[in-house]
Motif scaffolding. Structure first.
Motif, PDB file in Angstrom:
ATOM      1  N   GLN A 206       0.838  -1.194   0.000  1.00 50.06           N
ATOM      2  CA  GLN A 206       0.000   0.000   0.000  1.00 50.06           C
ATOM      3  C   GLN A 206       0.876   1.248   0.000  1.00 50.06           C
ATOM      4  OE1 GLN A 206      -1.499  -1.163   4.224  1.00 50.06           O
ATOM      5  NE2 GLN A 206      -1.860   1.014   4.049  1.00 50.06           N
ATOM      6  N   ALA A 207       0.296   2.352  -0.420  1.00 50.47           N
ATOM      7  CA  ALA A 207       1.037   3.599  -0.569  1.00 50.47           C
ATOM      8  C   ALA A 207       1.526   4.121   0.780  1.00 50.47           C
ATOM      9  CB  ALA A 207       0.165   4.651  -1.244  1.00 50.47           C
ATOM     10  N   ASP A 208       2.721   4.711   0.768  1.00 49.35           N
ATOM     11  CA  ASP A 208       3.306   5.448   1.895  1.00 49.35           C
ATOM     12  C   ASP A 208       3.759   4.575   3.065  1.00 49.35           C
ATOM     13  OD1 ASP A 208       2.820   7.888   0.575  1.00 49.35           O
ATOM     14  OD2 ASP A 208       0.778   7.960   1.361  1.00 49.35           O
ATOM     15  N   ILE A 209       3.606   3.268   2.966  1.00 50.90           N
ATOM     16  CA  ILE A 209       3.938   2.376   4.080  1.00 50.90           C
ATOM     17  C   ILE A 209       5.105   1.473   3.694  1.00 50.90           C
ATOM     18  CG2 ILE A 209       3.087   0.620   5.674  1.00 50.90           C
ATOM     19  CD1 ILE A 209       1.771   3.349   5.985  1.00 50.90           C
ATOM     20  N   ALA A 210       6.020   1.281   4.633  1.00 50.88           N
ATOM     21  CA  ALA A 210       7.163   0.391   4.419  1.00 50.88           C
ATOM     22  C   ALA A 210       7.386  -0.442   5.684  1.00 50.88           C
ATOM     23  CB  ALA A 210       8.424   1.187   4.093  1.00 50.88           C
ATOM     24  N   CYS A 211       8.075  -1.559   5.515  1.00 48.34           N
ATOM     25  CA  CYS A 211       8.403  -2.383   6.670  1.00 48.34           C
ATOM     26  C   CYS A 211       9.722  -3.088   6.425  1.00 48.34           C
ATOM     27  CB  CYS A 211       7.302  -3.393   6.978  1.00 48.34           C
ATOM     28  SG  CYS A 211       6.758  -4.402   5.578  1.00 48.34           S
ATOM     29  N   VAL A 212      10.433  -3.366   7.512  1.00 49.49           N
ATOM     30  CA  VAL A 212      11.704  -4.073   7.441  1.00 49.49           C
ATOM     31  C   VAL A 212      11.682  -5.146   8.523  1.00 49.49           C
ATOM     32  CG1 VAL A 212      12.845  -2.384   8.942  1.00 49.49           C
ATOM     33  CG2 VAL A 212      14.220  -3.843   7.467  1.00 49.49           C
ATOM     34  N   ALA A 213      12.186  -6.340   8.192  1.00 54.91           N
ATOM     35  CA  ALA A 213      12.091  -7.459   9.131  1.00 54.91           C
ATOM     36  C   ALA A 213      13.273  -8.395   8.960  1.00 54.91           C
ATOM     37  CB  ALA A 213      10.782  -8.226   8.905  1.00 54.91           C
ATOM     38  N   ALA A 214      13.532  -9.159  10.016  1.00 56.75           N
ATOM     39  CA  ALA A 214      14.605 -10.153  10.009  1.00 56.75           C
ATOM     40  C   ALA A 214      14.070 -11.464  10.573  1.00 56.75           C
ATOM     41  CB  ALA A 214      15.790  -9.665  10.837  1.00 56.75           C
ATOM     42  N   PRO A 215      14.615 -12.586  10.138  1.00 62.40           N
ATOM     43  CA  PRO A 215      14.123 -13.883  10.594  1.00 62.40           C
ATOM     44  C   PRO A 215      14.685 -14.271  11.950  1.00 62.40           C
ATOM     45  CG  PRO A 215      15.959 -14.214   9.126  1.00 62.40           C
ATOM     46  CD  PRO A 215      15.715 -12.725   9.163  1.00 62.40           C
ATOM     47  N   PHE A 216      14.053 -15.264  12.580  1.00 64.69           N
ATOM     48  CA  PHE A 216      14.665 -15.933  13.724  1.00 64.69           C
ATOM     49  C   PHE A 216      14.439 -17.431  13.599  1.00 64.69           C
ATOM     50  CE2 PHE A 216      10.611 -14.105  15.270  1.00 64.69           C
ATOM     51  CZ  PHE A 216       9.914 -15.246  15.647  1.00 64.69           C
ATOM     52  N   THR A 230       7.171  -1.440  11.202  1.00 63.69           N
ATOM     53  CA  THR A 230       6.411  -0.813  10.127  1.00 63.69           C
ATOM     54  C   THR A 230       6.411   0.695  10.341  1.00 63.69           C
ATOM     55  OG1 THR A 230       4.968  -2.729   9.867  1.00 63.69           O
ATOM     56  CG2 THR A 230       4.141  -0.630   9.029  1.00 63.69           C
ATOM     57  N   GLY A 231       6.579   1.442   9.271  1.00 62.38           N
ATOM     58  CA  GLY A 231       6.562   2.897   9.376  1.00 62.38           C
ATOM     59  C   GLY A 231       6.165   3.520   8.059  1.00 62.38           C
ATOM     60  N   PHE A 232       6.180   4.831   8.018  1.00 62.91           N
ATOM     61  CA  PHE A 232       5.959   5.523   6.754  1.00 62.91           C
ATOM     62  C   PHE A 232       7.195   5.331   5.880  1.00 62.91           C
ATOM     63  CE2 PHE A 232       3.118   7.928   9.631  1.00 62.91           C
ATOM     64  CZ  PHE A 232       1.925   7.709   8.951  1.00 62.91           C
ATOM     65  N   ALA A 233       6.983   5.306   4.588  1.00 65.86           N
ATOM     66  CA  ALA A 233       8.072   4.999   3.661  1.00 65.86           C
ATOM     67  C   ALA A 233       9.263   5.930   3.854  1.00 65.86           C
ATOM     68  CB  ALA A 233       7.565   5.056   2.222  1.00 65.86           C
ATOM     69  N   HIS A 234       9.010   7.218   4.139  1.00 67.18           N
ATOM     70  CA  HIS A 234      10.123   8.160   4.290  1.00 67.18           C
ATOM     71  C   HIS A 234      10.934   7.903   5.558  1.00 67.18           C
ATOM     72  CE1 HIS A 234       8.356  10.583   7.567  1.00 67.18           C
ATOM     73  NE2 HIS A 234       7.188  10.379   6.974  1.00 67.18           N
ATOM     74  N   GLN A 235      10.369   7.098   6.494  1.00 68.95           N
ATOM     75  CA  GLN A 235      11.091   6.773   7.719  1.00 68.95           C
ATOM     76  C   GLN A 235      12.052   5.600   7.526  1.00 68.95           C
ATOM     77  OE1 GLN A 235       7.406   6.203  10.074  1.00 68.95           O
ATOM     78  NE2 GLN A 235       8.260   7.721  11.493  1.00 68.95           N
ATOM     79  N   LEU A 236      11.936   4.922   6.404  1.00 64.16           N
ATOM     80  CA  LEU A 236      12.770   3.740   6.178  1.00 64.16           C
ATOM     81  C   LEU A 236      13.539   3.877   4.869  1.00 64.16           C
ATOM     82  CD1 LEU A 236      10.337   0.954   7.444  1.00 64.16           C
ATOM     83  CD2 LEU A 236      12.489   1.675   8.503  1.00 64.16           C
ATOM     84  N   THR A 237      14.319   4.940   4.803  1.00 65.43           N
ATOM     85  CA  THR A 237      15.218   5.172   3.675  1.00 65.43           C
ATOM     86  C   THR A 237      16.572   5.647   4.220  1.00 65.43           C
ATOM     87  OG1 THR A 237      14.490   7.478   3.436  1.00 65.43           O
ATOM     88  CG2 THR A 237      13.347   5.825   2.104  1.00 65.43           C
ATOM     89  N   GLY A 238      17.609   5.500   3.399  1.00 68.72           N
ATOM     90  CA  GLY A 238      18.924   6.019   3.765  1.00 68.72           C
ATOM     91  C   GLY A 238      19.431   5.520   5.097  1.00 68.72           C
ATOM     92  N   ARG A 239      19.958   6.440   5.905  1.00 70.40           N
ATOM     93  CA  ARG A 239      20.526   6.076   7.203  1.00 70.40           C
ATOM     94  C   ARG A 239      19.469   5.530   8.150  1.00 70.40           C
ATOM     95  NH1 ARG A 239      24.732  11.073   8.571  1.00 70.40           N
ATOM     96  NH2 ARG A 239      26.189  10.690   6.812  1.00 70.40           N
TER      97      ARG A 239
END
Length: 261
Positions: A206-216, A230-239
């Motif tokens: 969906q628009a404007d939403i991003a997520c990053v995850a790791a396995p265990f 999970t956050g807004f897409a602009h929160q999960l870019t670059g540094r």
């Protein structure tokens, strides 16, 4: 489309497929639905919709409210009874609570634990920061595995015999960065996950939403779930993405250690 593709896409049981479509539509509706609205939304004939919801009502999975001459249908919490034993069996939420809290405190984003159930990822745990903005994620939520970082993080470490059937069940996203899902493209994404140690999904589901995850992993080295934010897409870019990725990988390793890996 090949004949084999057609066999894969055609449901083995159209009746079950229609019943599940009706159930999923009712679950996704904020308000109750009339039979007419349900038929229009699902594309299922009115008489068939009626048979399905009456059966769901008899089994306790749906109820109706009568307003004037209209009947509005909605699902009941009996559905939770079906999922609760599975969630208890995979009570990873309790195990990972400190790790979820650490992610929330460090990043200010909601953190989740996911497990794979067929071609879906099920959110079995969540910790969210306080605030007015809340994301539509909750324990029990089900999403296509290929459209979430939680699902991709798990799928990347599945044995090929378990991954192969899932490649015929890819769901297209509706976000602005979604592309037509293919087995080849997903395999490339999963190889990247194994290379860097985490999965990323940005504006595909969906628009404007991003997520990053790791396995265990469990004590035998099998992937059993994933942890992510999970956050807004602009929160999960670059540094910001680099830091978030490092943290979810770290917390994934900590959950793995708790499970004996």
């Amino acid at each position: 489309m090949t004949a084999q593709d057609d066999v894969v896409r055609r449901p083995a049981s159209p009746a079950v497929d229609r019943a599940l479509t009706v159930l999923e539509t009712l679950i996704g509706s904020d308000e109750g639905l009339t039979l007419t609205a349900l038929s229009r939304t699902t594309g299922i004939p009115l008489a068939t919709c009626a048979s399905i919801v009456y059966t769901l009502e008899q089994r306790g999975y749906a109820s109706r409210t009568i307003v004037g001459r209209s009947h509005f249908w909605r699902v009941t919490l009996r559905l939770y009874d079906l999922a609760a034993p599975l969630i208890r069996q995979e009570d990873l939420s309790e195990v990972a609570q400190p790790q979820l809290r650490a992610l929330v405190d460090a990043l200010g984003m909601p953190a989740h634990v996911g497990v794979l159930d067929g071609a879906s990822v099920v959110y079995v745990g969540k910790v969210a920061p306080q605030g007015f903005i809340q994301f539509d994620t909750y324990p029990g939520k089900v999403s296509p595995f290929n459209l979430t970082a939680l699902g991709r993080a798990i799928a990347a470490y599945l044995p090929d015999a378990e991954l192969e059937p899932l490649l015929n069940q890819l769901t297209p996203g509706t976000g602005p960065k979604a592309k037509r899902p293919t087995a080849r493209a997903l395999r490339a994404q999963l190889a990247k996950v194994r290379q860097v140690g985490y999965a990323l999904e940005a504006e595909e589901e969906q628009a404007d939403i991003a997520c990053v995850a790791a396995p265990f992993f469990d004590a035998e080295g099998r992937v059993v779930g994933s942890v992510g934010v999970t956050g807004f897409a602009h929160q999960l870019t670059g540094r910001k993405l680099t830091r978030a990725a490092e943290l979810v990988v770290q917390q994934g390793k900590e959950v793995s250690a708790k499970l004996g890996f």
